[in-house]
Design an enzyme around this catalytic site. Structure first.
Site, PDB file in Angstrom:
ATOM      1  N   GLU A  49       0.891  -0.671  -0.281  1.00  0.00           N
ATOM      2  CA  GLU A  49       0.052  -0.496   0.145  1.00  0.00           C
ATOM      3  C   GLU A  49       1.503   1.325  -0.115  1.00  0.00           C
ATOM      4  O   GLU A  49       1.970   0.984   0.299  1.00  0.00           O
ATOM      5  CB  GLU A  49      -1.489   0.017   1.052  1.00  0.00           C
ATOM      6  CG  GLU A  49      -1.960   0.939   0.819  1.00  0.00           C
ATOM      7  CD  GLU A  49      -2.989   0.891   2.478  1.00  0.00           C
ATOM      8  OE1 GLU A  49      -3.263   1.935   2.614  1.00  0.00           O
ATOM      9  OE2 GLU A  49      -2.603   0.174   3.435  1.00  0.00           O
ATOM     10  N   ARG A  80       5.374 -13.594   9.126  1.00  0.00           N
ATOM     11  CA  ARG A  80       6.482 -11.867   9.614  1.00  0.00           C
ATOM     12  C   ARG A  80       8.063 -11.705  10.073  1.00  0.00           C
ATOM     13  O   ARG A  80       7.597 -12.313  10.766  1.00  0.00           O
ATOM     14  CB  ARG A  80       5.570 -10.833   9.635  1.00  0.00           C
ATOM     15  CG  ARG A  80       4.576 -10.497  10.700  1.00  0.00           C
ATOM     16  CD  ARG A  80       4.367  -9.689  11.408  1.00  0.00           C
ATOM     17  NE  ARG A  80       5.252  -8.016  10.986  1.00  0.00           N
ATOM     18  CZ  ARG A  80       4.579  -7.275  10.516  1.00  0.00           C
ATOM     19  NH1 ARG A  80       3.267  -7.317   9.707  1.00  0.00           N
ATOM     20  NH2 ARG A  80       4.673  -5.963  10.195  1.00  0.00           N
ATOM     21  N   LYS A  87       4.708   0.740   8.898  1.00  0.00           N
ATOM     22  CA  LYS A  87       4.707   1.729   8.313  1.00  0.00           C
ATOM     23  C   LYS A  87       4.310   3.126   8.773  1.00  0.00           C
ATOM     24  O   LYS A  87       5.151   3.905   8.656  1.00  0.00           O
ATOM     25  CB  LYS A  87       4.492   1.857   7.402  1.00  0.00           C
ATOM     26  CG  LYS A  87       4.942   1.231   5.781  1.00  0.00           C
ATOM     27  CD  LYS A  87       3.891   1.730   4.332  1.00  0.00           C
ATOM     28  CE  LYS A  87       3.806   0.373   4.022  1.00  0.00           C
ATOM     29  NZ  LYS A  87       2.533  -0.156   3.264  1.00  0.00           N
TER      30      LYS A  87
HETATM   31  P1  ATP Z   1       2.894  -2.110   7.440  1.00  0.00           P
HETATM   32  O1  ATP Z   1       2.395  -2.683   9.152  1.00  0.00           O
HETATM   33  O2  ATP Z   1       4.689  -1.547   7.419  1.00  0.00           O
HETATM   34  O3  ATP Z   1       1.718  -0.650   6.267  1.00  0.00           O
HETATM   35  P2  ATP Z   1       1.866  -4.175   5.960  1.00  0.00           P
HETATM   36  O4  ATP Z   1       1.766  -5.186   6.000  1.00  0.00           O
HETATM   37  O5  ATP Z   1       0.169  -3.028   6.141  1.00  0.00           O
HETATM   38  O6  ATP Z   1       3.045  -2.857   6.517  1.00  0.00           O
HETATM   39  P3  ATP Z   1       1.598  -3.564   3.137  1.00  0.00           P
HETATM   40  O7  ATP Z   1       2.464  -2.456   1.977  1.00  0.00           O
HETATM   41  O8  ATP Z   1       0.516  -3.665   3.100  1.00  0.00           O
HETATM   42  O9  ATP Z   1       2.382  -3.244   4.504  1.00  0.00           O
HETATM   43  O10 ATP Z   1       2.937  -4.614   2.529  1.00  0.00           O
HETATM   44  C1  ATP Z   1       3.414  -5.177   1.497  1.00  0.00           C
HETATM   45  C2  ATP Z   1       3.541  -6.656   1.534  1.00  0.00           C
HETATM   46  O11 ATP Z   1       4.398  -6.984   2.598  1.00  0.00           O
HETATM   47  C3  ATP Z   1       1.909  -7.329   1.901  1.00  0.00           C
HETATM   48  O12 ATP Z   1       2.058  -8.598   1.576  1.00  0.00           O
HETATM   49  C4  ATP Z   1       2.590  -8.399   3.610  1.00  0.00           C
HETATM   50  O13 ATP Z   1       2.403  -9.376   4.246  1.00  0.00           O
HETATM   51  C5  ATP Z   1       4.155  -7.920   3.657  1.00  0.00           C
HETATM   52  N1  ATP Z   1       4.694  -7.556   5.319  1.00  0.00           N
HETATM   53  C6  ATP Z   1       4.877  -5.890   5.449  1.00  0.00           C
HETATM   54  N2  ATP Z   1       5.295  -6.305   6.531  1.00  0.00           N
HETATM   55  C7  ATP Z   1       5.927  -8.111   6.582  1.00  0.00           C
HETATM   56  C8  ATP Z   1       6.968  -8.154   7.509  1.00  0.00           C
HETATM   57  N3  ATP Z   1       7.042  -7.319   8.555  1.00  0.00           N
HETATM   58  N4  ATP Z   1       8.119  -9.527   7.147  1.00  0.00           N
HETATM   59  C9  ATP Z   1       7.321  -9.868   5.853  1.00  0.00           C
HETATM   60  N5  ATP Z   1       6.208  -9.524   5.074  1.00  0.00           N
HETATM   61  C10 ATP Z   1       5.739  -8.061   5.389  1.00  0.00           C
HETATM   62 MG    MG Z   2      -1.450  -1.896   5.038  1.00  0.00          MG
END
Ligand code: ATP
Ligand code: MG
Length: 600
Positions: free
Chosen positions: A61, A304, A314
């Site tokens: 995102e 994760r 983020k």
């Molecule tokens: P954040 O909480 O940092 O915003 P998010 O999962 O909401 O993380 P996205 O932009 O939706 O952020 O993530 C894109 C991809 O990265 C998703 O498929 C998510 O599962 C993966 N991802 C995010 N954080 C991790 C992590 N710590 N380890 C492995 N994969 C991750």
């Molecule tokens: Mg997200």
């Protein structure tokens, strides 16, 4: 028989590989078909006429910069796609109009490219050499998503609920109690279609209604209790502007994005496990209606990545940036890819770290030290060497003029750029009467086990001559301001007979005559808390995460390149910063020390 070399290169097995291999063996995706009239879906297949290939996606995102956790997901998806001859899409999951910005889209694009996956993005036989071929935006599917929603409404599988958000929450039930039906649940498809169009046409206020799936208010999985599919939100979207005042919910949008792009394996982190039944429900229903092909993509979850002393959210990283606790998203202390890059991390180091951290179904914390270990293990065999003095004090060789034919005479010294790679060439620098040495390399009285400079002791100036320390001078406050020594004749390193003198100490130095002054930034963990993210963010911060010093470095570092780390002998791995300091001097960031010293 397999040779040891084969074993070395064998990829560690993980459960996702088994899934892919099984699908390829069974030919599960080699013929995808549309059940009903393939109108929409065929239109949206976007030239992906090669269904036998596996397709993955990385779907960030664009609401912040990518961090080390994303690196894991990028690495996993792109490497698996590459390994099995498939394709990986970079898809911006930009369905939320509020938090997304072009800056983030650009930064994400940049980070994926930096990690080395640009070529993979373009590697589709259908589009040879076309860059950006596999970059997608979820918002481009808004029209299709809307039609899919109308289809569900028409089939009696979705309804417009005009209860308040509060009422919807209250009637959802909980783990022990089933939910209760909304009074709007029994509306006819015609009525619902009418109300849904009213939502779309801006006839209802924000929050006045949502479109919900009609599934099962008593399901043990709360995500199946008529989840929301569309909400009303008057907000300008970075891509579609003001075209829409209703936006799809992530849970509705994501499976559709996967299906339209003909993803085969949709990998995500474990927190989405409870969403999988809805993912399948939605795509099964849309496949029955001929809107997406069968078999549809499948979701698989992995744990994760959590790294000690690191935050991977983020939202929290944005807080650090916005409140000024760090110097931007690319502050070298940040666990963002932009920060790690500026810190001196290389794509290879991060990939090695991802590989070592494993792909599993159960979470845990990886020690920060293993991130640094991956950096050292990748850089030690390749990084050029240089000498640098981080806490300089002057050493004067008092008999230099007498032995060398003048106080201003400079002696040429040379050292290998890399001790194990003569082909990398040599670096040259001078030795003169005055040199900079580390303050900690001198002691007035020899501590036990200390073999560097103290009166009466001989040490070698590395790659130079042997000297014998004669004393040191302190100022009125007791600070060391100068060290004195005498040159021991005919002891230059590398000259015949030089090793006749054996010394226990070998110290790094730079000559006052040709040293460059540089700012050096030494970093510690950004968070003192080993597992930050649970308490008050600011309480967990390490307030001493940055130490700046004025250093002297050897002249070869005038050629240092941004993004090409160097080992400063004894001090660790450093990289030239993209920006000079306020006085225009070079700035070097320390990526990691020579060994783990946290807490010592
Ligand atoms: P954040 O909480 O940092 O915003 P998010 O999962 O909401 O993380 P996205 O932009 O939706 O952020 O993530 C894109 C991809 O990265 C998703 O498929 C998510 O599962 C993966 N991802 C995010 N954080 C991790 C992590 N710590 N380890 C492995 N994969 C991750
Ligand atoms: Mg997200």
């Amino acid at each position: 028989m397999t040779s040891p070399a084969d074993n070395d290169t064998a990829k560690p097995s993980n459960f996702l590989r088994h899934v892919i291999e099984n699908d390829l063996e069974q030919g599960n995706y080699s013929t995808r078909k549309w059940g009903g009239s393939p109108g929409d879906a065929a239109h949206h297949a976007q030239g992906m006429q090669d269904p036998a290939r596996v397709r993955m996606r990385f779907p960030p995102e664009p609401n912040g910069y990518l961090h080390i956790g994303h690196a894991k997901s990028i690495w996993l998806n792109f490497e698996l796609a590459k390994e099995y001859g498939g394709v990986c899409h970079l898809r911006f999951d930009d369905t939320n109009p509020e938090k997304e910005e072009q800056e983030y889209v650009d930064a994400i694009r940049d980070a994926v490219k930096w990690l080395g996956y640009d070529a993979v993005l373009a590697d589709d036989p259908a589009h040879p050499g076309a860059p950006n071929e596999h970059v997608y935006f979820a918002s481009n599917y808004f029209d299709f998503m809307y039609r899919a929603a109308e289809y569900l409404v028409g089939a009696g599988l979705a309804y417009v609920d005009e209860q308040s958000a509060e009422e919807i929450r209250a009637t959802r039930g909980d783990f022990n109690t089933p939910g209760t039906d909304s009074p709007f649940r029994a509306r006819t498809p015609e009525e619902n279609l009418d109300r849904f169009r009213a939502m779309r046409d801006g006839q209802l206020e924000d929050g006045a209604a949502v479109l919900r799936a009609r599934i099962d208010m008593a399901s043990p999985n709360i995500n199946m209790r008529d989840p929301a599919l569309y909400r009303i939100r008057r907000a300008t979207h970075h891509n579609t502007g003001d075209k829409w005042c209703i936006y799809p919910m992530y849970t509705f949008a994501h499976p559709i994005e996967d299906a339209l792009e003909q993803i085969t394996h949709s990998f995500c982190t474990l927190e989405f496990e409870d969403q999988r039944p809805f993912y399948d429900w939605l795509l099964d229903r849309l496949a029955e209606g001929g809107l997406v092909a069968s078999p549809h993509p499948r979701q698989y979850e992995f744990a994760r990545l959590n790294v000690t002393h690191v935050i991977t959210s983020k939202r929290k990283l944005r807080q650090l940036v916005e409140e000024g606790h760090v110097d931007g998203w690319d502050d070298p202390r940040m666990p963002t890819l932009a920060g790690l890059r500026r810190r001196g991390y290389t794509p290879d180091a991060l990939k090695l770290f991802c590989e070592r951290s494993g792909v599993t179904k159960s979470g845990g914390w990886i020690d920060y030290a293993s991130l640094e270990a991956a950096l050292r293990d990748t850089l030690d065999p390749i990084a050029p060497r240089a000498m640098a003095v981080l806490d300089p004090v002057k050493l004067v060789i008092t008999n230099w003029g007498e032995l060398m034919g003048g106080d201003d005479v400079l002696d040429d010294c040379t050292a290998p750029i890399h001790p194990h790679h003569p082909e990398m060439g040599r670096r040259n620098f001078k030795l003169g009467r005055e040199v900079w040495i580390e303050r900690t390399d001198y002691e007035e009285v020899q501590p036990k086990g200390f073999f560097r400079l103290f009166p009466g002791n001989k040490v070698r100036l590395k790659y130079g001559h042997v000297i014998e320390c004669t004393g040191g001078t302190k100022d009125a406050d007791g600070n060391l301001i100068e060290v004195q020594a005498r040159l021991v004749p005919d002891t230059k390193s590398g000259t015949p007979g030089a090793d006749a003198i054996k010394v226990k100490g070998n110290i790094s130095w730079v000559a006052a005559a040709d040293a460059l002054q540089a700012e050096v930034r030494l970093y510690e963990r950004l968070f003192a808390a080993p597992q930050p993210g649970n308490g008050e963010l600011l309480d967990e911060l390490n307030r001493e995460s940055l130490l700046t010093t004025m250093a002297y470095v050897e002249p070869s570092l005038a050629q240092a390149q941004e993004g090409a780390p160097i080992q400063f002998e004894r001090h660790g791995y450093f990289v030239l910063d993209s920006r000079a300091d306020s006085a225009g001097r070079r700035v070097f960031n320390r990526a990691a020390g020579m060994r783990d010293s946290w807490g010592k």
